[in-house]
Structure formats: C-alpha cells, structure tokens
Design a protein around this motif. Structure first.
Motif, PDB file in Angstrom:
ATOM      1  N   ALA A  44       3.189   1.983   2.410  1.00  0.00           N
ATOM      2  CA  ALA A  44       2.002   1.898   3.259  1.00  0.00           C
ATOM      3  C   ALA A  44       2.346   2.210   4.715  1.00  0.00           C
ATOM      4  O   ALA A  44       1.589   2.916   5.401  1.00  0.00           O
ATOM      5  CB  ALA A  44       1.393   0.496   3.147  1.00  0.00           C
ATOM      6  N   ALA A  45       3.500   1.717   5.182  1.00  0.00           N
ATOM      7  CA  ALA A  45       3.882   1.934   6.573  1.00  0.00           C
ATOM      8  C   ALA A  45       4.169   3.402   6.855  1.00  0.00           C
ATOM      9  O   ALA A  45       3.741   3.951   7.880  1.00  0.00           O
ATOM     10  CB  ALA A  45       5.102   1.086   6.911  1.00  0.00           C
ATOM     11  N   VAL A  46       4.886   4.064   5.945  1.00  0.00           N
ATOM     12  CA  VAL A  46       5.215   5.477   6.152  1.00  0.00           C
ATOM     13  C   VAL A  46       3.963   6.340   6.011  1.00  0.00           C
ATOM     14  O   VAL A  46       3.745   7.269   6.810  1.00  0.00           O
ATOM     15  CB  VAL A  46       6.309   5.923   5.158  1.00  0.00           C
ATOM     16  CG1 VAL A  46       6.558   7.430   5.275  1.00  0.00           C
ATOM     17  CG2 VAL A  46       7.607   5.167   5.422  1.00  0.00           C
ATOM     18  N   ALA A  47       3.120   6.029   5.027  1.00  0.00           N
ATOM     19  CA  ALA A  47       1.897   6.808   4.835  1.00  0.00           C
ATOM     20  C   ALA A  47       0.987   6.717   6.059  1.00  0.00           C
ATOM     21  O   ALA A  47       0.289   7.681   6.404  1.00  0.00           O
ATOM     22  CB  ALA A  47       1.156   6.323   3.590  1.00  0.00           C
ATOM     23  N   ALA A  48       0.993   5.570   6.741  1.00  0.00           N
ATOM     24  CA  ALA A  48       0.157   5.382   7.923  1.00  0.00           C
ATOM     25  C   ALA A  48       0.820   5.891   9.201  1.00  0.00           C
ATOM     26  O   ALA A  48       0.218   5.804  10.280  1.00  0.00           O
ATOM     27  CB  ALA A  48      -0.186   3.902   8.078  1.00  0.00           C
ATOM     28  N   GLY A  49       2.042   6.394   9.095  1.00  0.00           N
ATOM     29  CA  GLY A  49       2.737   6.885  10.279  1.00  0.00           C
ATOM     30  C   GLY A  49       3.320   5.786  11.154  1.00  0.00           C
ATOM     31  O   GLY A  49       3.682   6.040  12.312  1.00  0.00           O
ATOM     32  N   LEU A  50       3.438   4.573  10.611  1.00  0.00           N
ATOM     33  CA  LEU A  50       3.969   3.469  11.403  1.00  0.00           C
ATOM     34  C   LEU A  50       5.492   3.514  11.504  1.00  0.00           C
ATOM     35  O   LEU A  50       6.066   2.986  12.449  1.00  0.00           O
ATOM     36  CB  LEU A  50       3.539   2.128  10.791  1.00  0.00           C
ATOM     37  CG  LEU A  50       2.033   1.882  10.672  1.00  0.00           C
ATOM     38  CD1 LEU A  50       1.774   0.542  10.009  1.00  0.00           C
ATOM     39  CD2 LEU A  50       1.374   1.936  12.050  1.00  0.00           C
ATOM     40  N   LEU A  71       2.508  10.009  -0.476  1.00  0.00           N
ATOM     41  CA  LEU A  71       2.673   8.563  -0.474  1.00  0.00           C
ATOM     42  C   LEU A  71       1.325   7.859  -0.433  1.00  0.00           C
ATOM     43  O   LEU A  71       1.147   6.791  -1.022  1.00  0.00           O
ATOM     44  CB  LEU A  71       3.533   8.134   0.713  1.00  0.00           C
ATOM     45  CG  LEU A  71       5.005   8.560   0.649  1.00  0.00           C
ATOM     46  CD1 LEU A  71       5.711   8.209   1.953  1.00  0.00           C
ATOM     47  CD2 LEU A  71       5.710   7.926  -0.532  1.00  0.00           C
ATOM     48  N   SER A  72       0.360   8.458   0.246  1.00  0.00           N
ATOM     49  CA  SER A  72      -0.968   7.830   0.348  1.00  0.00           C
ATOM     50  C   SER A  72      -1.710   7.850  -0.983  1.00  0.00           C
ATOM     51  O   SER A  72      -2.708   7.138  -1.136  1.00  0.00           O
ATOM     52  CB  SER A  72      -1.797   8.524   1.426  1.00  0.00           C
ATOM     53  OG  SER A  72      -1.977   9.890   1.120  1.00  0.00           O
ATOM     54  N   SER A  73      -1.248   8.662  -1.943  1.00  0.00           N
ATOM     55  CA  SER A  73      -1.926   8.741  -3.246  1.00  0.00           C
ATOM     56  C   SER A  73      -1.379   7.732  -4.246  1.00  0.00           C
ATOM     57  O   SER A  73      -1.892   7.634  -5.360  1.00  0.00           O
ATOM     58  CB  SER A  73      -1.783  10.150  -3.826  1.00  0.00           C
ATOM     59  OG  SER A  73      -0.466  10.381  -4.319  1.00  0.00           O
ATOM     60  N   LEU A  74      -0.349   6.974  -3.877  1.00  0.00           N
ATOM     61  CA  LEU A  74       0.270   6.036  -4.810  1.00  0.00           C
ATOM     62  C   LEU A  74      -0.461   4.698  -4.785  1.00  0.00           C
ATOM     63  O   LEU A  74      -0.771   4.156  -3.724  1.00  0.00           O
ATOM     64  CB  LEU A  74       1.745   5.831  -4.460  1.00  0.00           C
ATOM     65  CG  LEU A  74       2.627   7.092  -4.481  1.00  0.00           C
ATOM     66  CD1 LEU A  74       4.076   6.730  -4.165  1.00  0.00           C
ATOM     67  CD2 LEU A  74       2.531   7.829  -5.814  1.00  0.00           C
ATOM     68  N   VAL A  75      -0.724   4.176  -5.970  1.00  0.00           N
ATOM     69  CA  VAL A  75      -1.409   2.895  -6.144  1.00  0.00           C
ATOM     70  C   VAL A  75      -0.469   1.977  -6.913  1.00  0.00           C
ATOM     71  O   VAL A  75       0.081   2.373  -7.949  1.00  0.00           O
ATOM     72  CB  VAL A  75      -2.726   3.076  -6.918  1.00  0.00           C
ATOM     73  CG1 VAL A  75      -3.450   1.735  -7.070  1.00  0.00           C
ATOM     74  CG2 VAL A  75      -3.616   4.103  -6.230  1.00  0.00           C
ATOM     75  N   PHE A  76      -0.289   0.746  -6.429  1.00  0.00           N
ATOM     76  CA  PHE A  76       0.730  -0.132  -6.997  1.00  0.00           C
ATOM     77  C   PHE A  76       0.134  -1.275  -7.809  1.00  0.00           C
ATOM     78  O   PHE A  76      -0.931  -1.813  -7.492  1.00  0.00           O
ATOM     79  CB  PHE A  76       1.604  -0.711  -5.883  1.00  0.00           C
ATOM     80  CG  PHE A  76       2.450   0.320  -5.183  1.00  0.00           C
ATOM     81  CD1 PHE A  76       3.696   0.650  -5.662  1.00  0.00           C
ATOM     82  CD2 PHE A  76       1.960   0.976  -4.050  1.00  0.00           C
ATOM     83  CE1 PHE A  76       4.470   1.614  -5.024  1.00  0.00           C
ATOM     84  CE2 PHE A  76       2.723   1.939  -3.403  1.00  0.00           C
ATOM     85  CZ  PHE A  76       3.979   2.260  -3.897  1.00  0.00           C
ATOM     86  N   GLY A  77       0.862  -1.643  -8.841  1.00  0.00           N
ATOM     87  CA  GLY A  77       0.559  -2.812  -9.656  1.00  0.00           C
ATOM     88  C   GLY A  77       1.836  -3.198 -10.371  1.00  0.00           C
ATOM     89  O   GLY A  77       2.904  -2.667 -10.085  1.00  0.00           O
ATOM     90  N   GLY A  78       1.732  -4.131 -11.329  1.00  0.00           N
ATOM     91  CA  GLY A  78       2.941  -4.448 -12.071  1.00  0.00           C
ATOM     92  C   GLY A  78       2.880  -5.768 -12.804  1.00  0.00           C
ATOM     93  O   GLY A  78       1.837  -6.422 -12.889  1.00  0.00           O
ATOM     94  N   HIS A  79       4.013  -6.140 -13.359  1.00  0.00           N
ATOM     95  CA  HIS A  79       4.202  -7.419 -14.046  1.00  0.00           C
ATOM     96  C   HIS A  79       5.217  -8.255 -13.281  1.00  0.00           C
ATOM     97  O   HIS A  79       6.180  -7.718 -12.725  1.00  0.00           O
ATOM     98  CB  HIS A  79       4.741  -7.197 -15.469  1.00  0.00           C
ATOM     99  CG  HIS A  79       3.726  -6.732 -16.453  1.00  0.00           C
ATOM    100  ND1 HIS A  79       3.769  -5.480 -17.044  1.00  0.00           N
ATOM    101  CD2 HIS A  79       2.628  -7.349 -16.961  1.00  0.00           C
ATOM    102  CE1 HIS A  79       2.753  -5.353 -17.882  1.00  0.00           C
ATOM    103  NE2 HIS A  79       2.042  -6.472 -17.848  1.00  0.00           N
ATOM    104  N   ASP A  80       5.035  -9.558 -13.296  1.00  0.00           N
ATOM    105  CA  ASP A  80       6.040 -10.471 -12.769  1.00  0.00           C
ATOM    106  C   ASP A  80       5.802 -11.851 -13.352  1.00  0.00           C
ATOM    107  O   ASP A  80       4.678 -12.189 -13.741  1.00  0.00           O
ATOM    108  CB  ASP A  80       6.012 -10.533 -11.234  1.00  0.00           C
ATOM    109  CG  ASP A  80       7.388 -10.853 -10.650  1.00  0.00           C
ATOM    110  OD1 ASP A  80       8.108 -11.686 -11.249  1.00  0.00           O
ATOM    111  OD2 ASP A  80       7.753 -10.264  -9.626  1.00  0.00           O
TER     112      ASP A  80
END
Length: 395
Positions: A44-50, A71-80
C-alpha cells in the motif's frame, strides 16, 4: 426557392467507458504474521508513492515491461490461526522499528480491508471434527469465495506461516492442506517457508495434474543468500573449504517456532543443501538456531568458514549478517505474487524452477549460484514479456 432550415450536426456518441483494470488476489497463509503484515502495508505504501520499492526486484528495469500486475491491483486476504487485527499488528511492528513510524496510520484503510478478508486457519492440534479432505474443502471454499466476492481476475496463494516440523507419520501437515486447497481452488501456489507444502509425496499427482504453476520453497533472505554468493566464489577460485559453521539468533514468531528442534531441522536442511550444491561437497560444521525473544523481528547470523589456500595455507573468513527478517522477506513476497500471477496469465504450468533466485530449496532443476539464478530469472522475465507491448497491456 426557400432556404433549407439549418439542422445542427448530431452530437457525437459518448466514448465507451474504459474497462476497469483487472485486480488480482494474494492469499497469504499466516496472514496476520510479521511478514504478511509488512508485505500488505508495504504494498500500500509503495503503490501510494509514500516509499520507494527498495528490495523489490520486479521494480528494476529488467522487469518493468513484463506485463506484471501493478501493486495497486493486488488485493489481500488469507488464513491465520491468530486473531490480532492487522492494524494492531502493524502498530506493534512500527513500535519495534520494522515499519516506519506513522505508516500504520497512513495505510490504515488498506490494512482494515485486508483484515476483513482473513479467515480462520487450522486444523487445531488434536482436531478430529473434520477429515483432512474436509479441511482442504473448507480452505478451498474460502479462497474461491474471496476471488468471487472481490471480482478478481485470479489469485495466488503464498505460504508465509511459521515453520512447522516435517511430518513423520505420512499424514498431511497444515502447510500441505493449504497447498492442496490452493490447487483445488484453481490458484497457483508459492511456499515461502521450509514447511512441507506441495513437497508431500501424496500431493505429487495433484500438482502434476493441476495445470497450475507453483514455486518454492523457503525464501532466501539472509544467511543462505550470502552462502549462495560465497560458495561459488570459493569453488571458482579453487579454494578448499574445510569447514563452514553458522549460528542464528532471532526472536519473534520464527524464533519461537524454530525453538522446536524438528522445525529447526527443517529450516537447516535448506541452508546445508545450498553449500552442498554450490561446493559440490558438504563441509564439516553445523548451523545452530537460538531463540532470543528480545530481538523480536531482528536477527543476527554469524558464519565461520575455514579454508585452505595455496601450499596449504590455512585461512578463515567470518561474516556477520544483521537484518530485519520481515523487511527482507516482504518485497520478495510481492515479487513472487506478481511473477506467478503473470505466469498463470501466460499459461505456464508446473514447477517454476526459474524462480530459484528467491529460494533455499527451489522446485525443479536449476543452478544454485545466486548469479546464475539471477540470469535464469531474467530469462523468465523475457518469457513473461511476450505480447506485453501489445495494445491494452498493463504498465
């Protein structure tokens, strides 16, 4: 003759709205751990140019025209299996100096969005409520629901959970249940850990028949990365390595997990294999892993290399590697997500041996030297680049 009435020209038809750019899922096993949290916040930080994409190989010139998903097209989820929300986990990492101060607040919305897509992992120790196949179905359904709910063009499953001991009774350990679920859900799989994953013999037929690409295992981020550079140096300079010993001090979840001798043995196997592959022999010496909780996500690795030079002159090289494991691993996780998603788009199947650059124990056949592995990775980029310059290709 009367003049013809003036008729205005018809208004031009509005241009069709551009199709929304496709989005791709990154489903992380161990989604609330340090590596996953750093990857999500960092993306998120790199995609926003931060922040700049330091450590991301896919952001270097050799890879910028390969058609990789942005990077802005990636959507995250998962198991934990833990329930600490990602925003809180990110705050802990910022307090420990892993994430920059203020970053958790700057990407809070992205962390909350990813946390909503995390589902309970398992199975719990001693569970007898479901069969292994039923657990695979549950995990696969979670992944398919994620892809459908987010209207994704595809997804990749990446294991970044803590190291588990190698199985001894022939049953599928949790990492293998997740790997099987990934393929059952129609998603490529990457094992960034030394855990069994797709390496279990019972999963070989599934991997072979899935028609999906997969990669792994055990991300190469520190001591072994250095070994894959130094080992070839000794060989190429005809210097005889007599002994190579190492010690790792680390804390955090990995330190606690690797305090289990069986888990540590699984981790060390990859470190030792790199030396055997690059030197052509296995020198004396062992690697020790010590859990030091006070270090948190920071680790120190020492290597002591005894070697012989001309006329038997005995010499020693000692190295010290100090780094933050999560900050070293996260950019590689993002690289692998983008490369494997693109490989799936290109119709590539089976083990992606060209991604050995990223792993201690790569699948498929390939070189062990980091320099040679990087050459293979660049060739892989050329394969992905086909048609990338066609109209409509992503930039």
């Amino acid at each position: 003759m009367s003049a013809e009435p003036f008729l205005p020209a018809p208004a031009p038809s509005p241009a069709p709205a551009p199709s929304p750019a496709p989005r791709f899922g990154v489903w992380l096993i161990g989604a609330r751990g340090s590596v996953a949290t750093t990857a999500i916040a960092g993306c998120a930080a790199v995609a926003a140019g931060l922040h700049p994409p330091t450590g991301m190989v896919t952001e270097t010139p050799d890879f910028t025209s390969c058609g990789l998903p942005s990077l802005s097209s990636l959507v995250f989820g998962g198991h934990d299996t833990v329930d600490c929300p990602l925003p809180k986990r990110a705050e802990h990492l910022a307090d420990g100096g892993v994430l920059p101060h203020g970053l958790p607040s700057a990407v809070h919305a992205e962390l909350v969005a990813a946390d909503r897509e995390i589902r309970p992992g398992g199975p719990p120790p001693g569970d007898t409520g479901r069969t292994q196949d039923q657990w695979i179905d549950v995990f696969a359904a979670d992944i398919r629901d994620f892809v459908r709910r987010q209207d994704l063009a595809g997804a990749v499953v990446i294991n970044v959970a803590s190291t588990e001991p190698a199985p001894t009774d022939g049953s599928l350990p949790p990492s293998s249940l997740y790997a099987a679920a990934a393929l059952r859900a129609g998603c490529p799989y990457v094992n960034f850990t030394p855990s069994t994953g797709l390496h279990h013999p019972a999963l070989a037929p599934l991997a072979a028949s899935s028609g999906l690409p997969y990669a792994g295992r055990d991300g190469k981020t520190g001591q072994t990365l250095l070994r894959s550079v130094l080992g070839p140096m000794f060989l190429q300079r005809a210097l005889a390595v007599r002994a190579w010993s190492g010690t790792n001090l680390l804390g955090g979840g990995d330190g606690a997990a690797l305090a289990d001798p069986a888990a540590a043995a699984a981790k060390n196997a990859g470190k030792e294999r790199v030396l055997a592959d690059t030197l052509g022999t296995t020198p004396e010496g062992e690697v020790h892993i010590d859990d030091v909780p006070a270090l948190g996500d920071w680790k120190t690795a020492w290597d002591h290399i005894a070697f012989d030079g001309f006329l038997g002159a005995r010499m020693v090289l000692q190295t010290t590697w100090q780094g933050c494991d999560s900050a070293l691993a996260a950019p590689l996780v993002l690289d692998l997500a983008r490369l494997v998603v693109r490989a799936r788009e290109k119709g590539l199947t089976g083990p992606l041996s060209e991604l050995g650059f990223y792993f201690k124990d790569p699948v498929g056949d390939g070189p062990s030297s980091l320099a040679e592995q990087y050459t293979e990775l660049r060739r892989f980029a050329e394969r992905l680049r086909d048609d990338a310059d066609a109209p409509g290709a992503r930039r």
